[in-house]
Design a protein around this motif. Structure first.
Motif, short mmCIF file in Angstrom:
data_model
loop_
_atom_site.label_atom_id
_atom_site.label_comp_id
_atom_site.label_asym_id
_atom_site.label_seq_id
_atom_site.Cartn_x
_atom_site.Cartn_y
_atom_site.Cartn_z
N TRP A 152 -20.19 -3.83 -64.29
CA TRP A 152 -21.06 -2.97 -65.11
C TRP A 152 -19.84 -1.93 -65.17
O TRP A 152 -19.62 -1.21 -66.85
CB TRP A 152 -22.51 -2.14 -64.98
CG TRP A 152 -23.43 -3.16 -64.85
CD1 TRP A 152 -23.93 -4.10 -64.05
CD2 TRP A 152 -24.08 -3.45 -66.08
NE1 TRP A 152 -24.99 -4.46 -64.29
CE2 TRP A 152 -25.48 -4.14 -65.73
CE3 TRP A 152 -24.72 -2.89 -67.04
CZ2 TRP A 152 -26.22 -4.80 -66.68
CZ3 TRP A 152 -25.51 -2.24 -68.24
CH2 TRP A 152 -25.81 -3.81 -67.64
N GLY B 36 -17.59 -3.01 -66.71
CA GLY B 36 -17.90 -3.16 -68.66
C GLY B 36 -17.94 -2.08 -69.73
O GLY B 36 -16.97 -1.66 -70.95
N GLU C 143 -18.77 -8.74 -68.35
CA GLU C 143 -18.26 -7.23 -69.08
C GLU C 143 -17.61 -7.30 -70.15
O GLU C 143 -18.09 -6.22 -70.93
CB GLU C 143 -16.60 -7.38 -67.74
CG GLU C 143 -16.27 -7.24 -66.67
CD GLU C 143 -14.87 -7.07 -65.95
OE1 GLU C 143 -14.10 -6.71 -66.47
OE2 GLU C 143 -14.99 -7.00 -64.59
#
Length: 338
Positions: free
Chosen positions: A2, A5, A203
């Motif tokens: 996360w 990303g 991502e």
């Protein structure tokens, strides 16, 4: 995952929110009245473009934009676009360095000192290579977004907060394509440089969805705010100052700082695109490539670019639309390949 990303999301937003966007000039030029649908459509197009470019970059393990361009349009056209992208990134970064020097004159810093400050910070950034670029965006972009959105929301609250999102009259919807195309070259140059660093496809989803939603919402809010001062926008070189005219002077200083940050992130994106391209041919440290590029650009910042821009930008508009079409059609074309 996360966090990665989100890191790519800020990289995308940092590439997109340049001085033209942050000042409101680009939004007012392309949108304005009857543009709610256009901005929503831009957000959708932007999502698809980011996702497709990142997917190709990830699959090719790209370190610069050449493998991505070859996948999208073949080797012959790639040679043409390679030259155009290098020229585009070089002139754009040069103008940003000049703009960074001019912006600091508001704080009574001499022009050449300002040019030296932004140039030095650009070289320093690339001591850490691409990681330096992504870390800088992760630090600066949230602050930039917070100040920009805070200013726009405050303006809306003090002026009645009446967002007129009317979907009945939407004659300006084609602007979504030209506005997306305007920003496609630097987007390809930057996202193609991180192919080896993307670890998972999630991502890419986080980065693509997050950046398109955030940019779409900011664009809607910004455009609606500019519409409220439409009669005064033409008086200002920077439309944002039409919104700020009733604010205290310190707000003008704060937003000048915001514009300088936007200039810096745009210049950094240009240096990143150029550095990764040069790095393929000359295995030099990124900071050294950045230093050579900046030293080459600084003397040229005194040249008037109005004639060059007037010739190049219409050409870029045509080439960008073709590149945008190639990106959007890529999933369809690959699906029917034998």
């Amino acid at each position: 995952m996360w966090l990665s990303g989100i890191k790519w999301m800020f990289l995308i937003i940092g590439t997109m929110i340049g001085a033209g966007y942050a000042s409101g000039r680009e939004l007012w030029q392309f949108f304005g009245t009857e543009s709610t649908l256009a901005i929503v459509l831009f957000s959708v197009l932007f999502y698809f473009c980011c996702n497709i470019i990142m997917k190709i970059s990830y699959e090719k393990k790209a370190e610069n934009y050449i493998p991505v361009l070859e996948e999208l349009m073949g080797p012959r056209l790639t040679r043409l676009y390679d030259g155009m992208i290098v020229l585009y990134l070089f002139t754009m970064t040069m103008v940003m360095i000049a703009g960074g020097g001019a912006t600091l004159e508001v704080l009574h810093i001499p022009y050449w000192y300002g040019v030296g400050i932004i140039s030095g910070l650009l070289v320093l950034l690339f001591v850490w290579g691409i990681d330096g670029m992504t870390s800088m965006n992760a630090m600066i972009i949230p602050i930039l977004i917070t100040f920009l959105v805070g200013t726009l929301v405050t303006f809306q609250v003090t002026s009645g907060f009446s967002l007129q999102l009317d979907f009945h009259k939407q004659g300006n919807w084609p602007s979504a394509f030209t506005f997306t195309a305007l920003n496609i070259l630097p987007l390809v140059a930057v996202l193609a440089a991180i192919g080896r660093q993307i670890k998972q496809q999630l991502e890419m989803k986080i980065a693509s969805i997050g950046s398109s939603v955030i940019l779409g919402l900011i664009s809607l809010l910004y455009n609606e705010s500019l519409l409220k001062v439409a009669n005064e926008v033409m008086v200002y070189e920077i439309p944002l100052f039409a919104i700020l005219k009733h604010y205290p002077y310190y707000m003008v200083l704060v937003m000048t700082g915001l514009l300088w940050a936007a200039i810096y992130t745009t210049a950094a994106s240009g240096i990143l695109g150029l550095s990764t391209r040069v790095h393929e041919r000359a295995q030099l440290p990124f900071w050294l490539i950045a230093l050579m590029l900046v030293l080459l650009m600084i003397p040229l910042t005194t040249i008037g670019f109005s004639r060059l821009v007037s010739v190049l930008y219409p050409l870029y508009g045509i080439l960008n639309l073709y590149l945008l079409a190639s990106i959007l059609l890529y999933p369809i074309m690959t699906k029917f390949e034998v």
